[in-house]
Design a protein around this motif. Structure first.
Motif, PDB file in Angstrom:
ATOM      1  N   PRO A  50       0.767  -1.163  -0.030  1.00 26.59           N
ATOM      2  CA  PRO A  50       0.029  -0.043   0.041  1.00 26.59           C
ATOM      3  C   PRO A  50       0.802   1.224  -0.088  1.00 26.59           C
ATOM      4  O   PRO A  50       0.347   2.358  -0.335  1.00 26.59           O
ATOM      5  CB  PRO A  50      -0.619  -0.082   1.110  1.00 26.59           C
ATOM      6  CG  PRO A  50       0.040  -1.054   1.901  1.00 26.59           C
ATOM      7  CD  PRO A  50       0.656  -1.888   1.174  1.00 26.59           C
ATOM      8  N   THR A  51       2.131   1.058   0.262  1.00 25.83           N
ATOM      9  CA  THR A  51       3.002   2.450   0.310  1.00 25.83           C
ATOM     10  C   THR A  51       4.444   1.903   0.179  1.00 25.83           C
ATOM     11  O   THR A  51       4.853   0.601   0.303  1.00 25.83           O
ATOM     12  CB  THR A  51       2.788   3.110   1.313  1.00 25.83           C
ATOM     13  OG1 THR A  51       3.462   4.448   1.305  1.00 25.83           O
ATOM     14  CG2 THR A  51       3.165   2.575   2.665  1.00 25.83           C
ATOM     15  N   ALA A  52       5.522   2.838  -0.068  1.00 26.45           N
ATOM     16  CA  ALA A  52       6.758   2.412  -0.086  1.00 26.45           C
ATOM     17  C   ALA A  52       7.417   3.736   0.583  1.00 26.45           C
ATOM     18  O   ALA A  52       7.050   4.932   0.285  1.00 26.45           O
ATOM     19  CB  ALA A  52       7.229   2.119  -1.636  1.00 26.45           C
ATOM     20  N   MET A  53       8.608   3.496   1.168  1.00 26.31           N
ATOM     21  CA  MET A  53       9.098   4.887   1.627  1.00 26.31           C
ATOM     22  C   MET A  53      10.518   4.971   0.928  1.00 26.31           C
ATOM     23  O   MET A  53      11.463   4.066   0.509  1.00 26.31           O
ATOM     24  CB  MET A  53       9.777   4.514   3.165  1.00 26.31           C
ATOM     25  CG  MET A  53      10.560   5.736   3.683  1.00 26.31           C
ATOM     26  SD  MET A  53      11.276   5.171   5.463  1.00 26.31           S
ATOM     27  CE  MET A  53      12.941   4.389   4.767  1.00 26.31           C
ATOM     28  N   VAL A  54      10.594   6.458   0.752  1.00 22.16           N
ATOM     29  CA  VAL A  54      11.824   6.916  -0.338  1.00 22.16           C
ATOM     30  C   VAL A  54      13.122   7.285   0.774  1.00 22.16           C
ATOM     31  O   VAL A  54      13.010   8.036   1.577  1.00 22.16           O
ATOM     32  CB  VAL A  54      11.552   8.120  -1.160  1.00 22.16           C
ATOM     33  CG1 VAL A  54      12.728   8.526  -1.892  1.00 22.16           C
ATOM     34  CG2 VAL A  54      10.194   7.799  -1.968  1.00 22.16           C
ATOM     35  N   LEU A  55      14.088   6.520   0.454  1.00 22.87           N
ATOM     36  CA  LEU A  55      15.289   6.770   1.248  1.00 22.87           C
ATOM     37  C   LEU A  55      15.888   7.981   1.028  1.00 22.87           C
ATOM     38  O   LEU A  55      15.690   8.411  -0.344  1.00 22.87           O
ATOM     39  CB  LEU A  55      16.407   5.681   0.927  1.00 22.87           C
ATOM     40  CG  LEU A  55      15.991   4.270   1.610  1.00 22.87           C
ATOM     41  CD1 LEU A  55      16.963   3.071   0.815  1.00 22.87           C
ATOM     42  CD2 LEU A  55      15.962   3.970   3.101  1.00 22.87           C
ATOM     43  N   PRO A  56      16.510   8.845   1.779  1.00 18.60           N
ATOM     44  CA  PRO A  56      16.901  10.100   1.570  1.00 18.60           C
ATOM     45  C   PRO A  56      18.298  10.226   0.842  1.00 18.60           C
ATOM     46  O   PRO A  56      19.218   9.326   1.275  1.00 18.60           O
ATOM     47  CB  PRO A  56      17.053  10.686   2.872  1.00 18.60           C
ATOM     48  CG  PRO A  56      17.173   9.543   3.971  1.00 18.60           C
ATOM     49  CD  PRO A  56      16.643   8.558   3.096  1.00 18.60           C
ATOM     50  N   ILE A  70       3.145   7.812  -0.538  1.00 20.15           N
ATOM     51  CA  ILE A  70       4.383   7.365  -0.234  1.00 20.15           C
ATOM     52  C   ILE A  70       4.643   7.847   1.313  1.00 20.15           C
ATOM     53  O   ILE A  70       4.155   8.434   2.008  1.00 20.15           O
ATOM     54  CB  ILE A  70       5.392   7.835  -1.144  1.00 20.15           C
ATOM     55  CG1 ILE A  70       5.731   9.317  -1.270  1.00 20.15           C
ATOM     56  CG2 ILE A  70       4.888   7.262  -2.598  1.00 20.15           C
ATOM     57  CD1 ILE A  70       6.819   9.814  -1.931  1.00 20.15           C
ATOM     58  N   ILE A  71       5.754   7.219   1.801  1.00 22.36           N
ATOM     59  CA  ILE A  71       6.307   7.732   3.102  1.00 22.36           C
ATOM     60  C   ILE A  71       7.435   8.377   2.636  1.00 22.36           C
ATOM     61  O   ILE A  71       8.324   7.909   2.185  1.00 22.36           O
ATOM     62  CB  ILE A  71       6.738   6.523   4.052  1.00 22.36           C
ATOM     63  CG1 ILE A  71       5.196   5.630   4.349  1.00 22.36           C
ATOM     64  CG2 ILE A  71       7.292   7.090   5.345  1.00 22.36           C
ATOM     65  CD1 ILE A  71       5.643   4.586   5.072  1.00 22.36           C
ATOM     66  N   ILE A  72       7.618   9.867   3.372  1.00 17.79           N
ATOM     67  CA  ILE A  72       8.967  10.586   3.185  1.00 17.79           C
ATOM     68  C   ILE A  72       9.655  10.419   4.215  1.00 17.79           C
ATOM     69  O   ILE A  72       9.241  10.088   5.442  1.00 17.79           O
ATOM     70  CB  ILE A  72       8.217  12.089   3.103  1.00 17.79           C
ATOM     71  CG1 ILE A  72       7.595  12.516   2.005  1.00 17.79           C
ATOM     72  CG2 ILE A  72       9.576  12.919   3.076  1.00 17.79           C
ATOM     73  CD1 ILE A  72       7.100  13.693   2.004  1.00 17.79           C
ATOM     74  N   TYR A  73      11.066  10.178   3.906  1.00 20.29           N
ATOM     75  CA  TYR A  73      11.955   9.828   5.017  1.00 20.29           C
ATOM     76  C   TYR A  73      12.865  11.219   5.311  1.00 20.29           C
ATOM     77  O   TYR A  73      13.617  11.446   4.436  1.00 20.29           O
ATOM     78  CB  TYR A  73      12.908   8.949   4.844  1.00 20.29           C
ATOM     79  CG  TYR A  73      13.873   8.347   5.601  1.00 20.29           C
ATOM     80  CD1 TYR A  73      14.055   8.953   7.190  1.00 20.29           C
ATOM     81  CD2 TYR A  73      14.742   7.166   5.464  1.00 20.29           C
ATOM     82  CE1 TYR A  73      15.053   8.534   7.759  1.00 20.29           C
ATOM     83  CE2 TYR A  73      15.627   6.529   6.500  1.00 20.29           C
ATOM     84  CZ  TYR A  73      15.570   7.304   7.636  1.00 20.29           C
ATOM     85  OH  TYR A  73      16.401   7.091   8.654  1.00 20.29           O
ATOM     86  N   LEU A  74      12.469  11.915   6.326  1.00 20.29           N
ATOM     87  CA  LEU A  74      13.384  13.404   6.524  1.00 20.29           C
ATOM     88  C   LEU A  74      14.432  12.871   7.617  1.00 20.29           C
ATOM     89  O   LEU A  74      14.400  12.887   8.900  1.00 20.29           O
ATOM     90  CB  LEU A  74      12.433  14.341   7.156  1.00 20.29           C
ATOM     91  CG  LEU A  74      11.368  14.805   6.338  1.00 20.29           C
ATOM     92  CD1 LEU A  74      10.443  15.859   6.977  1.00 20.29           C
ATOM     93  CD2 LEU A  74      11.751  15.349   4.947  1.00 20.29           C
TER      94      LEU A  74
END
Length: 307
Positions: free
Chosen positions: A106-112, A137-141
């Motif tokens: 249902p989503t994926a996280m983008v590595l910074p 998506i999931i943002i990774y700060l």
């Protein structure tokens, strides 16, 4: 495996485990060891599992990405939520988007990306990835200045984001102007504390974040879950006591390397054999292994007592 759209209730429901990824001596995927770790987490009350930095997704090739995704769908319980990561480079995560569309995550996280990136460029890249992927998506700060609070708001307002993993390390987590700006700009129900148990109390109590991610939960899922529940009922004395159990291992992760320590800690605590870390990283040397073994074994013994 959970395949339905992400809700705020999903973000609240569990500590978000960020485990290592087990491999055999030839660096091929060790599905049985990964299944053992996932089962250990699930029986400890964890229903959300995010494969990102600790799983060394920074260094995986596109040639094995589909096989890893397929494995994640097979080792999860029916109601567990598995989240794969993509990136960190633009070309990599746009190629990975094509692979992801063949699966029901249902989503994926983008590595910074720490270099060759600007806030405007990151916002454009995340937007293009979410649009190609076709799901929020999931943002990774992880870095100051990686993406502006207004940039996050624009992506959220356009329906392209389901969560934001906040992991900018501060000497004092209470002194964090960037996080305060995010909380003032974006609905804080999207925001997840992303640096383990150490700042979790401040992030949930003082900033109102929804939950927290953890690597050490892989050694002690019941205790990390108890910590989240204590925070939800605002029992901060109990939460502080529970967090203290994790600090010896977290101190080693901070002083040596978070990914390498966690990878070997899971093996040393006799939970599952994680094997070698995929290059460009490497396993611990003998001296560090002894120190990590002591901390991981102590935390695992506490976990068995709780169980």
């Amino acid at each position: 495996m959970k395949t339905t759209a992400v809700t705020f209730e999903d973000l609240d429901a569990s500590v978000i485990a960020v485990p290592p990824l087990a491999r055999r001596d030839d660096y091929s995927l060790n599905t049985e060891a990964n299944r053992a770790l996932v089962h250990y987490l699930e029986t400890g009350g964890v229903s959300t599992i995010l494969y990102g930095g600790n799983a060394n997704f920074y260094n995986i090739g596109l040639n094995e990405y589909a096989a890893i995704l397929q494995s994640l769908t097979e080792i999860a319980a029916k109601d567990s939520w598995m989240i794969p990561a993509v990136g960190p480079s633009y070309g990599m995560f746009m190629d990975q988007a094509e692979v992801l569309t063949d699966f029901d995550f249902p989503t994926a996280m983008v590595l910074p990306m720490s270099t060759a990136a600007t806030p405007a460029g990151v916002e454009t890249g995340l937007r293009r990835f979410a649009e190609r992927f076709g799901k929020p998506i999931i943002i990774y700060l992880k870095f100051e200045g990686y993406l502006t609070a207004e940039g996050v708001r624009r992506l959220v307002d356009d329906g392209l984001v389901c969560a934001v993993k906040y992991a900018v390390v501060r000497e004092d987590p209470l002194i964090d102007d960037y996080l305060r700006e995010l909380c003032d700009t974006v609905d804080r129900r999207y925001l997840i504390s992303g640096i383990g148990e150490r700042p979790a109390i401040v992030h949930l109590r003082d900033f109102g974040l929804s939950s927290f991610t953890s690597g050490s939960v892989c050694v002690a899922p019941r205790q990390s879950t108890q910590l989240l529940r204590a925070l939800k009922r605002q029992d901060y004395e109990e939460a502080t006591s529970l967090r203290g159990r994790f600090l010896p291992l977290e101190d080693l992760r901070d002083s040596i390397n978070p990914i390498r320590v966690l990878h070997d800690a899971v093996s040393l605590a006799d939970i599952a054999d994680m094997g070698p870390i995929l290059p460009l990283s490497s396993n611990l040397d003998e001296t560090d292994r002894d120190r990590v073994a002591a901390a991981a074994t102590d935390l695992a013994e506490r976990e068995r007592a709780v169980a």
